[in-house]
Design a protein around this motif. Sequence first.
Motif, PDB file in Angstrom:
ATOM      1  N   UNK A   1      18.387   5.382  12.602  1.00 14.70           N
ATOM      2  CA  UNK A   1      17.497   4.451  11.888  1.00 14.70           C
ATOM      3  C   UNK A   1      17.526   3.076  12.546  1.00 14.70           C
ATOM      4  N   UNK A   2      18.709   2.612  12.919  1.00 14.07           N
ATOM      5  CA  UNK A   2      18.816   1.305  13.567  1.00 14.07           C
ATOM      6  C   UNK A   2      18.142   1.339  14.941  1.00 14.07           C
ATOM      7  N   UNK A   3      18.349   2.408  15.684  1.00 13.38           N
ATOM      8  CA  UNK A   3      17.746   2.560  17.006  1.00 13.38           C
ATOM      9  C   UNK A   3      16.217   2.605  16.895  1.00 13.38           C
ATOM     10  N   UNK A   4      15.710   3.341  15.910  1.00 16.33           N
ATOM     11  CA  UNK A   4      14.259   3.418  15.715  1.00 16.33           C
ATOM     12  C   UNK A   4      13.657   2.059  15.406  1.00 16.33           C
ATOM     13  N   UNK A   5      14.374   1.250  14.654  1.00 14.36           N
ATOM     14  CA  UNK A   5      13.851  -0.092  14.352  1.00 14.36           C
ATOM     15  C   UNK A   5      13.763  -0.926  15.623  1.00 14.36           C
ATOM     16  N   UNK A   6      14.693  -0.734  16.549  1.00 13.24           N
ATOM     17  CA  UNK A   6      14.623  -1.449  17.841  1.00 13.24           C
ATOM     18  C   UNK A   6      13.475  -0.918  18.696  1.00 13.24           C
ATOM     19  N   UNK A   7      13.309   0.395  18.711  1.00 17.28           N
ATOM     20  CA  UNK A   7      12.227   1.003  19.499  1.00 17.28           C
ATOM     21  C   UNK A   7      10.869   0.556  18.956  1.00 17.28           C
ATOM     22  N   UNK A   8      10.770   0.378  17.646  1.00 17.08           N
ATOM     23  CA  UNK A   8       9.501  -0.018  17.014  1.00 17.08           C
ATOM     24  C   UNK A   8       9.235  -1.518  17.078  1.00 17.08           C
ATOM     25  N   UNK A   9      10.231  -2.292  17.426  1.00 14.23           N
ATOM     26  CA  UNK A   9      10.090  -3.753  17.427  1.00 14.23           C
ATOM     27  C   UNK A   9       8.896  -4.257  18.247  1.00 14.23           C
TER      28      UNK A   9
ATOM     29  N   UNK B   1       4.176   4.616  24.816  1.00 16.32           N
ATOM     30  CA  UNK B   1       4.974   4.150  25.950  1.00 16.32           C
ATOM     31  C   UNK B   1       6.432   3.907  25.549  1.00 16.32           C
ATOM     32  N   UNK B   2       6.645   3.312  24.383  1.00 15.42           N
ATOM     33  CA  UNK B   2       8.017   3.029  23.937  1.00 15.42           C
ATOM     34  C   UNK B   2       8.838   4.301  23.771  1.00 15.42           C
ATOM     35  N   UNK B   3       8.240   5.309  23.173  1.00 10.98           N
ATOM     36  CA  UNK B   3       8.974   6.559  22.977  1.00 10.98           C
ATOM     37  C   UNK B   3       9.249   7.220  24.326  1.00 10.98           C
ATOM     38  N   UNK B   4       8.272   7.202  25.226  1.00  3.74           N
ATOM     39  CA  UNK B   4       8.488   7.798  26.552  1.00  3.74           C
ATOM     40  C   UNK B   4       9.544   7.017  27.330  1.00  3.74           C
ATOM     41  N   UNK B   5       9.504   5.708  27.252  1.00  5.10           N
ATOM     42  CA  UNK B   5      10.502   4.886  27.955  1.00  5.10           C
ATOM     43  C   UNK B   5      11.899   5.149  27.424  1.00  5.10           C
TER      44      UNK B   5
ATOM     45  N   UNK C   1      13.818   7.845  29.147  1.00  2.00           N
ATOM     46  CA  UNK C   1      14.349   7.476  30.470  1.00  2.00           C
ATOM     47  C   UNK C   1      15.491   6.475  30.340  1.00  2.00           C
ATOM     48  N   UNK C   2      15.299   5.444  29.519  1.00  2.00           N
ATOM     49  CA  UNK C   2      16.241   4.332  29.453  1.00  2.00           C
ATOM     50  C   UNK C   2      17.448   4.590  28.557  1.00  2.00           C
ATOM     51  N   UNK C   3      17.281   5.435  27.556  1.00  2.00           N
ATOM     52  CA  UNK C   3      18.363   5.664  26.598  1.00  2.00           C
ATOM     53  C   UNK C   3      18.371   7.138  26.178  1.00  2.00           C
ATOM     54  N   UNK C   4      18.582   8.052  27.137  1.00  3.31           N
ATOM     55  CA  UNK C   4      18.411   9.480  26.847  1.00  3.31           C
ATOM     56  C   UNK C   4      19.324  10.026  25.755  1.00  3.31           C
ATOM     57  N   UNK C   5      20.550   9.535  25.664  1.00  2.00           N
ATOM     58  CA  UNK C   5      21.471  10.051  24.638  1.00  2.00           C
ATOM     59  C   UNK C   5      21.007   9.652  23.235  1.00  2.00           C
ATOM     60  N   UNK C   6      20.534   8.408  23.108  1.00  2.00           N
ATOM     61  CA  UNK C   6      20.045   7.979  21.792  1.00  2.00           C
ATOM     62  C   UNK C   6      18.740   8.698  21.444  1.00  2.00           C
ATOM     63  N   UNK C   7      17.913   8.958  22.451  1.00  2.00           N
ATOM     64  CA  UNK C   7      16.697   9.716  22.189  1.00  2.00           C
ATOM     65  C   UNK C   7      17.046  11.143  21.770  1.00  2.00           C
ATOM     66  N   UNK C   8      18.061  11.722  22.408  1.00  2.00           N
ATOM     67  CA  UNK C   8      18.514  13.062  22.028  1.00  2.00           C
ATOM     68  C   UNK C   8      19.005  13.063  20.576  1.00  2.00           C
ATOM     69  N   UNK C   9      19.724  12.005  20.186  1.00  2.00           N
ATOM     70  CA  UNK C   9      20.181  11.871  18.809  1.00  2.00           C
ATOM     71  C   UNK C   9      18.982  11.840  17.860  1.00  2.00           C
TER      72      UNK C   9
ATOM     73  N   UNK D   1      11.082   6.936   6.458  1.00  2.00           N
ATOM     74  CA  UNK D   1      10.894   5.477   6.420  1.00  2.00           C
ATOM     75  C   UNK D   1      10.213   4.991   7.693  1.00  2.00           C
ATOM     76  N   UNK D   2      10.683   5.487   8.829  1.00  2.00           N
ATOM     77  CA  UNK D   2      10.094   5.105  10.117  1.00  2.00           C
ATOM     78  C   UNK D   2       8.628   5.527  10.189  1.00  2.00           C
ATOM     79  N   UNK D   3       8.359   6.770   9.856  1.00  2.00           N
ATOM     80  CA  UNK D   3       6.992   7.283   9.929  1.00  2.00           C
ATOM     81  C   UNK D   3       6.099   6.567   8.929  1.00  2.00           C
TER      82      UNK D   3
END
Length: 195
Positions: free
Chosen positions: A59-67, A92-96, A99-107, A121-123
């Motif tokens: 949830x915290x990571x998604x808020x940063x990705x959505x910033x 673009x943010x989700x695709x990036x 590449x930039x944070x693959x472990x957090x994206x996997x999570x 909440x994110x959606x």
Amino acid sequence: MNPSGLDKEIILNAAEEAIRRFGPSKTNITDIAKILKVSHAAIYRHYENKAVLLEAVTERWLSRVSRPLEPIMKENNDPEAKLRCYLKTLCQNKRSSVIEDPEMFENFAILTQNSKEALSTHVEQLFAQLEEIIRKGMETGVFETDDPREMAVTVFTATSRFHYPAFAKEWENPNIESLVNSVIDLILNGVKKRN
């Protein structure tokens, strides 16, 4: 670390570090406790189990990705340009992030498979932002729809191939940007008011 100085933010930081080091599947509470130099019991005082902790991390990571979407919402662009910019940035943010944070994206990807409620909440935030842009387009006579909420959900769904984790392997396609632009063009043609 003194367990009395432990708080959720410190634990989340350590959990992110552990996820990046070991991956989300192999990370456990003991790994996080070792990083913080506390017992695993100290972590359990703040999070009841690993699943709840990883959900909080996501949830915290998604808020940063959505910033990066927030400034777009504040811009005073015409609704068509705003919707185009919003959708391109979202994709673009989700695709990036792959590449930039693959472990957090996997999570994030694991969470979308195992805990649909955790992402609501994110959606919902994304739906609300899209609805706001579409509603503004209706008010200015640019977009036409009977139901801006339904249109927001439709637009989100139409672009999901470019931002939903289940499709991440497809993002390696060298023509991905062209595909995104084509879908956005199609969406904009569909919501524009006809004269």
